[in-house]
Design a protein around this motif. Sequence first.
Motif, mmCIF file in Angstrom:
data_model
loop_
_atom_site.group_PDB
_atom_site.id
_atom_site.type_symbol
_atom_site.label_atom_id
_atom_site.label_comp_id
_atom_site.label_asym_id
_atom_site.label_seq_id
_atom_site.Cartn_x
_atom_site.Cartn_y
_atom_site.Cartn_z
ATOM 1 N N ALA A 1 -9.957 -1.475 -0.382
ATOM 2 C CA ALA A 1 -8.669 -2.106 -0.095
ATOM 3 C C ALA A 1 -8.869 -3.475 0.546
ATOM 4 O O ALA A 1 -8.134 -4.429 0.256
ATOM 5 C CB ALA A 1 -7.846 -1.207 0.818
ATOM 6 N N CYS B 1 3.056 -1.360 4.119
ATOM 7 C CA CYS B 1 2.645 0.006 3.804
ATOM 8 C C CYS B 1 3.857 0.917 3.838
ATOM 9 O O CYS B 1 4.669 0.866 4.764
ATOM 10 C CB CYS B 1 1.559 0.494 4.755
ATOM 11 N N THR C 1 -1.395 6.387 4.817
ATOM 12 C CA THR C 1 -1.052 5.076 4.260
ATOM 13 C C THR C 1 -1.074 4.004 5.339
ATOM 14 O O THR C 1 -1.651 2.923 5.159
ATOM 15 C CB THR C 1 0.340 5.144 3.607
ATOM 16 N N HIS D 1 -1.454 -1.448 -4.255
ATOM 17 C CA HIS D 1 -2.686 -0.692 -3.987
ATOM 18 C C HIS D 1 -2.301 0.752 -3.697
ATOM 19 O O HIS D 1 -1.588 1.033 -2.732
ATOM 20 C CB HIS D 1 -3.451 -1.287 -2.805
ATOM 21 N N ILE E 1 0.862 -1.188 0.000
ATOM 22 C CA ILE E 1 0.000 0.000 0.000
ATOM 23 C C ILE E 1 0.891 1.228 0.000
ATOM 24 O O ILE E 1 1.716 1.412 0.907
ATOM 25 C CB ILE E 1 -0.913 0.009 1.241
#
Length: 372
Positions: free
Chosen positions: A90, A104, A110, A75, A53
Motif C-alpha cells: 500500500a 479509508c 482498514t 486500494h 482504502i
Amino acid sequence: MSTEELEMEDRSTDALSFEHITLGQKVLFGAGKAADFLVDEVRRKKAERVMVIAGGRELGIARQVTSHIDVHVWHDEVVMHVPVEVAERARVTAREKKVDLLVCVGGGSTVGLAKAVALTEKLPVVAVPTTYAGSEATNVWGLTKDERKTTGVDDAVLPQTVIYDPELTLSLPVDLSVASGLNALAHCVDSLWAPKADPINAALAVEGIRALSAGLPAIVQNPQDMRGREMTLYGAYLSAVAFASAGSGIHHKICHTLGGTFDLPHAQTHAVVLPYVLAFNAPHAPEAERRMAAAFSADTALEGLNRLRDEVNAPRRLSDYGFHPEDAAEAAQIALEIIPPSNPRSVTLKNLTDLLLAVTCGDDPASVPSDN
C-alpha cells in the motif's frame, strides 16, 4: 445525597496531579451525511490525488461515500492485523501514484492499513468508520510480522478528520455489531487502569460505557434502530479517545498476542476476553470498579458486563475461533513480556495461563484465575 454523590464529594478533597494530552482531530457526526462531509474535507485540504482504502466488504459503501469526489487510486488489499508486507504494498502504491490524501472506509483493519501508510509516507488521513473499532480516534499503529504484532504511538498516523455516519453501520451484521461494540467497551475498561490513566480519560471511558450499554441492546432488538447505532458509534468514539490517552493495558496486550500470533479475529477476541480481565483486575482497582458498576447501573462491574453480554448474546469462548487449551501457556508467556508493570494486580505466568484457559473454555469469569 446519593451514594455516587457522596463518593464524588469524598474524591473532591483528593489532590489532583496528572498529565493529560488531548489529540487534535476534527470529528463530523451525522446520519446520511458522510458523502457531503467528505466533499467538504477534500476541498478544505485541497487534495487532488486521493487514495481510497477499502476492503472487499466495504467497497460498495466506499463508492457511495466517495461518489462526489474524484478518486485518484483505489486500494482494496486489506488484511486483519495489518501484515507488514501488505502495508508495504500500500505504501508503494501511495508513493508511485503521488497520493496527497488517504481516505479509508471500513473497520479497524482498514483504518490500520491507512495508518501504516501514513506512518512512513506522512500523508493526512480522513477516516470513515463502518464499525465500532475506534482505531480512527487514536494515534496508535499496529503491524504484524513473523506472527508477532507490534504496536507503537505516532501522531503522524492519527486521522486528521473522522466522519461518523451511523447509516454506514447498517450493513454490519448484528453479531459483528455486538463483537465490535464490546471491543469498544474493552477500550473503556482498559482505560481505567492503563499506564497513563487519568481523571479525564476515566470520565470519557465511563460515559462510553453508558452509551455502549444503551446502544448495543437497541441494535440487537432492532438492527435498523438508528438511535441505537448513533449511541454505539458515539460510545465507540469516546472509548477510543480514552484509550488513546491512557494507553494499552493488560486487556489489549493479551488480545494483541492472540491476534498477532494466533490470528484470531480482532473484535470477537476482545469481546470474549473482556469479562475475564475485568474479573481479574477489578478487586485490585476498587475505584475503577465502582465507577464502572455505576455506569452499568449494577451492583458490580462484572455483574453489569455479564448482564449486557446476556442481552446481546455475546461470544463466549476462544475455542470457537480456533484457539486451543494447549496454546494458553505460549500465549501467556508472550503476553507476560508486554503487560504493563503498573497493572493493578500482579500478573504471573500461572495466573495469566489460568485466565487464558478459562477464556478458551468459556468458564465463569468470576471463578478464575488463581492468585498463584
